[in-house]
Design a protein around this motif. Sequence first.
Motif, PDB file in Angstrom:
ATOM      1  N   THR A   1       0.854  -1.184   0.000  1.00 37.92           N
ATOM      2  CA  THR A   1       0.000   0.000   0.000  1.00 37.92           C
ATOM      3  C   THR A   1       0.892   1.237   0.000  1.00 37.92           C
ATOM      4  OG1 THR A   1      -0.094   0.196   2.415  1.00 37.92           O
ATOM      5  CG2 THR A   1      -1.718  -1.240   1.367  1.00 37.92           C
ATOM      6  N   ARG A   2       0.284   2.392  -0.264  1.00 37.59           N
ATOM      7  CA  ARG A   2       1.077   3.623  -0.291  1.00 37.59           C
ATOM      8  C   ARG A   2       0.390   4.762   0.463  1.00 37.59           C
ATOM      9  NH1 ARG A   2       2.309   6.172  -5.035  1.00 37.59           N
ATOM     10  NH2 ARG A   2       4.175   6.918  -4.013  1.00 37.59           N
ATOM     11  N   GLU A   3      -0.674   4.450   1.192  1.00 37.50           N
ATOM     12  CA  GLU A   3      -1.463   5.514   1.808  1.00 37.50           C
ATOM     13  C   GLU A   3      -0.664   6.318   2.834  1.00 37.50           C
ATOM     14  OE1 GLU A   3      -5.792   6.259   3.969  1.00 37.50           O
ATOM     15  OE2 GLU A   3      -5.076   4.214   3.616  1.00 37.50           O
ATOM     16  N   ILE A   4       0.071   5.624   3.709  1.00 34.43           N
ATOM     17  CA  ILE A   4       0.831   6.352   4.731  1.00 34.43           C
ATOM     18  C   ILE A   4       1.896   7.228   4.091  1.00 34.43           C
ATOM     19  CG2 ILE A   4       2.380   6.116   6.707  1.00 34.43           C
ATOM     20  CD1 ILE A   4       0.935   3.574   7.474  1.00 34.43           C
ATOM     21  N   SER A   5       2.632   6.685   3.135  1.00 38.62           N
ATOM     22  CA  SER A   5       3.693   7.469   2.493  1.00 38.62           C
ATOM     23  C   SER A   5       3.111   8.659   1.745  1.00 38.62           C
ATOM     24  CB  SER A   5       4.503   6.589   1.533  1.00 38.62           C
ATOM     25  OG  SER A   5       3.689   6.095   0.483  1.00 38.62           O
ATOM     26  N   GLN A   6       1.964   8.486   1.113  1.00 35.88           N
ATOM     27  CA  GLN A   6       1.345   9.606   0.403  1.00 35.88           C
ATOM     28  C   GLN A   6       0.912  10.699   1.370  1.00 35.88           C
ATOM     29  OE1 GLN A   6      -1.766   7.612  -1.791  1.00 35.88           O
ATOM     30  NE2 GLN A   6      -0.509   7.403  -3.631  1.00 35.88           N
ATOM     31  N   ARG A   7       0.401  10.302   2.525  1.00 39.23           N
ATOM     32  CA  ARG A   7      -0.030  11.306   3.504  1.00 39.23           C
ATOM     33  C   ARG A   7       1.166  12.051   4.093  1.00 39.23           C
ATOM     34  NH1 ARG A   7      -5.243  11.306   4.510  1.00 39.23           N
ATOM     35  NH2 ARG A   7      -5.039  12.496   6.452  1.00 39.23           N
ATOM     36  N   VAL A   8       2.294  11.360   4.209  1.00 35.74           N
ATOM     37  CA  VAL A   8       3.506  12.032   4.681  1.00 35.74           C
ATOM     38  C   VAL A   8       3.983  13.039   3.639  1.00 35.74           C
ATOM     39  CG1 VAL A   8       5.942  11.735   5.281  1.00 35.74           C
ATOM     40  CG2 VAL A   8       4.232  10.153   6.185  1.00 35.74           C
ATOM     41  N   HIS A   9       4.059  12.624   2.387  1.00 35.04           N
ATOM     42  CA  HIS A   9       4.560  13.499   1.333  1.00 35.04           C
ATOM     43  C   HIS A   9       3.629  14.683   1.077  1.00 35.04           C
ATOM     44  CE1 HIS A   9       7.078   9.937  -0.323  1.00 35.04           C
ATOM     45  NE2 HIS A   9       7.804  10.698   0.465  1.00 35.04           N
ATOM     46  N   GLN A  10       2.335  14.488   1.260  1.00 34.42           N
ATOM     47  CA  GLN A  10       1.380  15.562   1.025  1.00 34.42           C
ATOM     48  C   GLN A  10       1.173  16.453   2.249  1.00 34.42           C
ATOM     49  OE1 GLN A  10      -2.108  13.432  -0.235  1.00 34.42           O
ATOM     50  NE2 GLN A  10      -1.189  12.775  -2.182  1.00 34.42           N
ATOM     51  N   GLY A  11       1.732  16.030   3.382  1.00 36.41           N
ATOM     52  CA  GLY A  11       1.602  16.818   4.602  1.00 36.41           C
ATOM     53  C   GLY A  11       0.369  16.497   5.412  1.00 36.41           C
TER      54      GLY A  11
ATOM     55  N   ASN B   1       6.411   2.254   4.283  1.00 36.71           N
ATOM     56  CA  ASN B   1       5.739   3.541   4.108  1.00 36.71           C
ATOM     57  C   ASN B   1       6.355   4.619   4.988  1.00 36.71           C
ATOM     58  OD1 ASN B   1       2.837   3.691   2.528  1.00 36.71           O
ATOM     59  ND2 ASN B   1       3.401   1.607   3.054  1.00 36.71           N
ATOM     60  N   LEU B   2       6.753   4.248   6.208  1.00 31.76           N
ATOM     61  CA  LEU B   2       7.321   5.229   7.129  1.00 31.76           C
ATOM     62  C   LEU B   2       8.683   5.736   6.669  1.00 31.76           C
ATOM     63  CD1 LEU B   2       6.327   3.637  10.563  1.00 31.76           C
ATOM     64  CD2 LEU B   2       5.407   5.732   9.534  1.00 31.76           C
ATOM     65  N   ALA B   3       9.310   5.003   5.756  1.00 31.74           N
ATOM     66  CA  ALA B   3      10.578   5.487   5.191  1.00 31.74           C
ATOM     67  C   ALA B   3      10.376   6.793   4.440  1.00 31.74           C
ATOM     68  CB  ALA B   3      11.172   4.430   4.267  1.00 31.74           C
ATOM     69  N   SER B   4       9.126   7.145   4.136  1.00 28.61           N
ATOM     70  CA  SER B   4       8.821   8.397   3.433  1.00 28.61           C
ATOM     71  C   SER B   4       9.158   9.626   4.263  1.00 28.61           C
ATOM     72  CB  SER B   4       7.342   8.433   3.038  1.00 28.61           C
ATOM     73  OG  SER B   4       6.515   8.296   4.178  1.00 28.61           O
ATOM     74  N   PHE B   5       9.378   9.455   5.563  1.00 23.18           N
ATOM     75  CA  PHE B   5       9.833  10.577   6.385  1.00 23.18           C
ATOM     76  C   PHE B   5      11.228  11.037   5.968  1.00 23.18           C
ATOM     77  CE2 PHE B   5       6.597   9.182   9.548  1.00 23.18           C
ATOM     78  CZ  PHE B   5       6.008  10.413   9.775  1.00 23.18           C
ATOM     79  N   TRP B   6      11.988  10.129   5.351  1.00 23.14           N
ATOM     80  CA  TRP B   6      13.361  10.452   4.962  1.00 23.14           C
ATOM     81  C   TRP B   6      13.589  10.391   3.453  1.00 23.14           C
ATOM     82  CZ3 TRP B   6      11.997   7.021   8.854  1.00 23.14           C
ATOM     83  CH2 TRP B   6      12.208   7.476  10.164  1.00 23.14           C
ATOM     84  N   LEU B   7      12.697   9.703   2.726  1.00 22.30           N
ATOM     85  CA  LEU B   7      12.858   9.558   1.284  1.00 22.30           C
ATOM     86  C   LEU B   7      11.789  10.349   0.554  1.00 22.30           C
ATOM     87  CD1 LEU B   7      13.511   5.704   1.054  1.00 22.30           C
ATOM     88  CD2 LEU B   7      15.216   7.537   1.122  1.00 22.30           C
TER      89      LEU B   7
END
Length: 267
Positions: free
Chosen positions: A81-91, A167-173
């Motif tokens: 899934t990508r929901e968490i990473s998308q919410r991180v990237h979109q703020g 997905n949580l890696a989106s905090f850094w990537l």
Amino acid sequence: MPRVSAYWSVARASFRQYSTYRMATAAGVFTNSVFGLIRASILLAAIHAAGGELRGYDALQAATYVWLGQALLAPIEAFGTREISQRVHQGDVAVDLLRPTHLLGMFYAQKLGRAGFLLLARGIPPMLVGAVLTGLALPSDPLSYLVGAACLLLAITVAFLGDAMINLASFWLVETRGLSVVYMAVMNLLSGFLIPIAWFPDWLAAIARATPFPSMVQTPIDALSGRIPPIEALALLGEQTAWALVLTVAAVLMLRIGVRSLEVQGG
């Protein structure tokens, strides 16, 4: 209690949300059944070439393995899934963090509601197709179903935690799709989804068993099919529980560290 009630409400809402996608569900059942037939044909051909039995699997057991795997495919969301990473990237994660519920708890509740519907609507129908076309080898001991149900819940949990960490890696990537593709490929292989881990070369089987991936697919299939007696399956249940605890701690730590360095794009 209020938080438990909130998570329960989220799970129910997620179940209802996915139950409205009737055409997508029907398409998923059709696709799942077709790919199940393809996978079953390949495994049955391999067993026929091996003389009717291959490392503890006969034709009926291999077919059962395929159809149980197809039933698990949607509930564990093997393709990620990508929901968490998308919410991180979109703020949008900033809003999630202000809610009284824990971010991972909220997404886990959504996962359980979604998995419950997907298991009923997209998991069981392909198994019925398999029962008609190839037959299924199911256990006669009722305890196997109880242990199997517990293994299934833990499989969904472990799969959720592994996917959440990616997905949580989106905090850094800035982009996590490449990481997700690699994770998906490794998970589908080492979990035993493609072929049973018993068919792996010894060195690859050892690597797989040192990871949480078999807990996502191989373990619930072995328990639900009765291939492993219920008493022996309890040991695998304990292993799943251990992985769930380890991944929970790791995911929570990732979230805490990520939140500390959070910077919402655009202000």
